[in-house]
Design an enzyme around this catalytic site. Structure first.
Site, short mmCIF file in Angstrom:
data_model
loop_
_atom_site.label_atom_id
_atom_site.label_comp_id
_atom_site.label_asym_id
_atom_site.label_seq_id
_atom_site.Cartn_x
_atom_site.Cartn_y
_atom_site.Cartn_z
N THR A 31 34.67 34.49 45.84
CA THR A 31 34.85 33.47 46.90
C THR A 31 33.54 33.00 47.47
OG1 THR A 31 37.03 34.31 47.49
CG2 THR A 31 35.82 33.17 49.23
N SER A 75 36.76 37.75 40.88
CA SER A 75 36.66 39.17 40.49
C SER A 75 37.97 39.75 39.98
CB SER A 75 36.12 40.01 41.65
OG SER A 75 37.12 40.26 42.61
N THR A 108 35.64 39.87 46.27
CA THR A 108 36.03 41.06 47.06
C THR A 108 37.25 41.75 46.49
OG1 THR A 108 37.46 39.74 48.51
CG2 THR A 108 35.14 40.02 49.19
N ASP A 109 38.05 41.06 45.65
CA ASP A 109 39.31 41.66 45.19
C ASP A 109 39.09 42.94 44.39
OD1 ASP A 109 41.24 38.59 44.58
OD2 ASP A 109 40.57 39.61 46.41
N1 ASP Z 1 39.68 36.22 44.75
C1 ASP Z 1 38.31 36.40 45.24
C2 ASP Z 1 37.56 37.34 44.30
O1 ASP Z 1 37.80 38.50 44.32
C3 ASP Z 1 38.35 36.96 46.63
C4 ASP Z 1 37.00 37.05 47.30
O2 ASP Z 1 35.94 37.00 46.65
O3 ASP Z 1 36.99 37.22 48.54
O4 ASP Z 1 36.76 36.87 43.51
#
Ligand code: ASP
Length: 344
Positions: A31, A75, A108-109
């Site tokens: 993200t 991710s 973050t995932d």
């Molecule tokens: N879907 C995103 C990821 O994991 C979520 C994030 O980065 O906050 O790449």
């Protein structure tokens, strides 16, 4: 007079970054590097590593930045094979004596698993922190830029030498070993439960709360064996354990109920898997507390331990899977040694 010349030299050097430490920023996506696509309304990969650092002009006063564009993926698409390549690249960059540490920008995932994979495989002792964002670059107040700024403050701080790989978002510093994502949308999503934060970044200060826990280290294996992760549930008939065992996995991690228990049907399927030489680790789907051999009924933790199941300590299922996969891929096969990796 002399001190005036020295002071002036220092200013000149600092102004030209001559004495600024070098930090490598390795961009992988997530993200933090996404923008909303006006056609679909969904966030999609959009920013390069250079775009990320240009959004944080204050970095130039903190460090000389070496940018590595590793990938630009959400991710959810990450894999242990990709993290293996990432670990190799980060170690290579850290082998440059002028580099003091590395920042990995990542979604973050799966950040908690990715950071843990590098914590277990990096050979360098230099500080590495993973950073991301919960709000994309189209948001009125994206959190990516300040998280990158804080990440560079972290890895250039003396305190960072006390920590292994960390995850730093929203000013809080978590260890890769204990961190978990706890909120799907809130900027304050990463915490380490009962183990607590390693520290906190406020202004120019990096506060150290504690030094965290040691983790085993593995050299990057040439190939990664298959290890399944299965979350059990009331009424589970053990079919998924049997299916995984039939797929040639070398290990199965079960997210059990309570302090690490399963029902009798799953216990029977686990015993069959153990018979086939598959290593089984029991963890818990409960957020905190971890696994203890308490219950002696069919499928209770005490019974599982007696049957030769590895007790997963307080590792989450996904991290237990990474740890078991690296241990088995490194040729470790002995029950006692494998169990020793999971003790509290
Ligand atoms: N879907 C995103 C990821 O994991 C979520 C994030 O980065 O906050 O790449």
């Amino acid at each position: 007079m002399m001190w005036r010349i020295l002071l002036c030299l220092t200013c000149v050097c600092t102004a030209y970054g001559a004495e600024l430490p070098t930090v490598v920023i390795v961009a992988t996506g997530g993200t933090i590097a996404e923008k909303v696509d006006p056609k679909t309304g969904g966030a999609v990969p959009a920013l390069t590593g250079q775009d990320l650092i240009e959004a944080v002009p204050q970095l130039s006063k903190l460090a000389k930045i070496k940018m590595v564009n590793f990938s630009n993926i959400d991710s959810s698409q990450m894999t242990p094979a990709i993290w293996s390549k990432l670990s190799h690249i980060v170690d290579k960059e850290l082998s440059d004596s002028s580099v003091v540490g590395a920042v990995v920008t990542h979604g973050t995932d799966t950040m908690a698993e990715g950071a843990f994979f590098l914590d277990l495989t990096l050979q360098s002792k230099k500080p590495v922190t993973f950073v991301g964002a919960m709000r994309d670059a189209s948001d009125p107040s994206p959190d990516g830029p300040v998280n990158i700024l804080n990440a560079v403050k972290l890895v250039t701080s003396p305190q960072a030498k006390s920590w292994g790989v960390t995850v730093a978002l929203n000013q809080y510093i978590n260890s890769a070993r204990d961190v978990r994502k706890t909120n799907t949308t809130n900027v304050q999503t990463f915490d380490s439960g009962q183990r607590g934060y390693l520290g906190y970044i406020v202004g120019e200060k990096v506060l150290l709360y504690h030094t965290g826990r040691k983790v085993p280290k593995f050299h990057l294996p040439k190939a990664l064996v298959k290890v399944a992760l299965i979350s059990t549930y009331a009424g589970d008939d053990g079919a998924f354990v049997r299916y995984a065992a039939a797929q040639g996995v070398k290990g199965i991690v079960i997210e059990g109920v309570g302090a690490g228990n399963v029902n009798s049907a799953v216990n029977t399927a686990i015993k069959d898997a153990l018979q086939q030489g598959i290593h089984v680790v029991i963890t818990s789907r409960v957020a905190h507390g971890g696994v203890f051999p308490v219950y002696g009924d069919e499928g209770g933790g005490k019974t599982l331990q007696r049957e030769g199941v590895i007790l997963g300590g307080d590792y989450t299922g996904p991290k237990a899977r990474i740890l078991l996969q690296l241990a088995l891929s490194s040729g470790e096969n002995e029950f006692k040694k494998l169990q020793s990796y999971f003790t509290y």
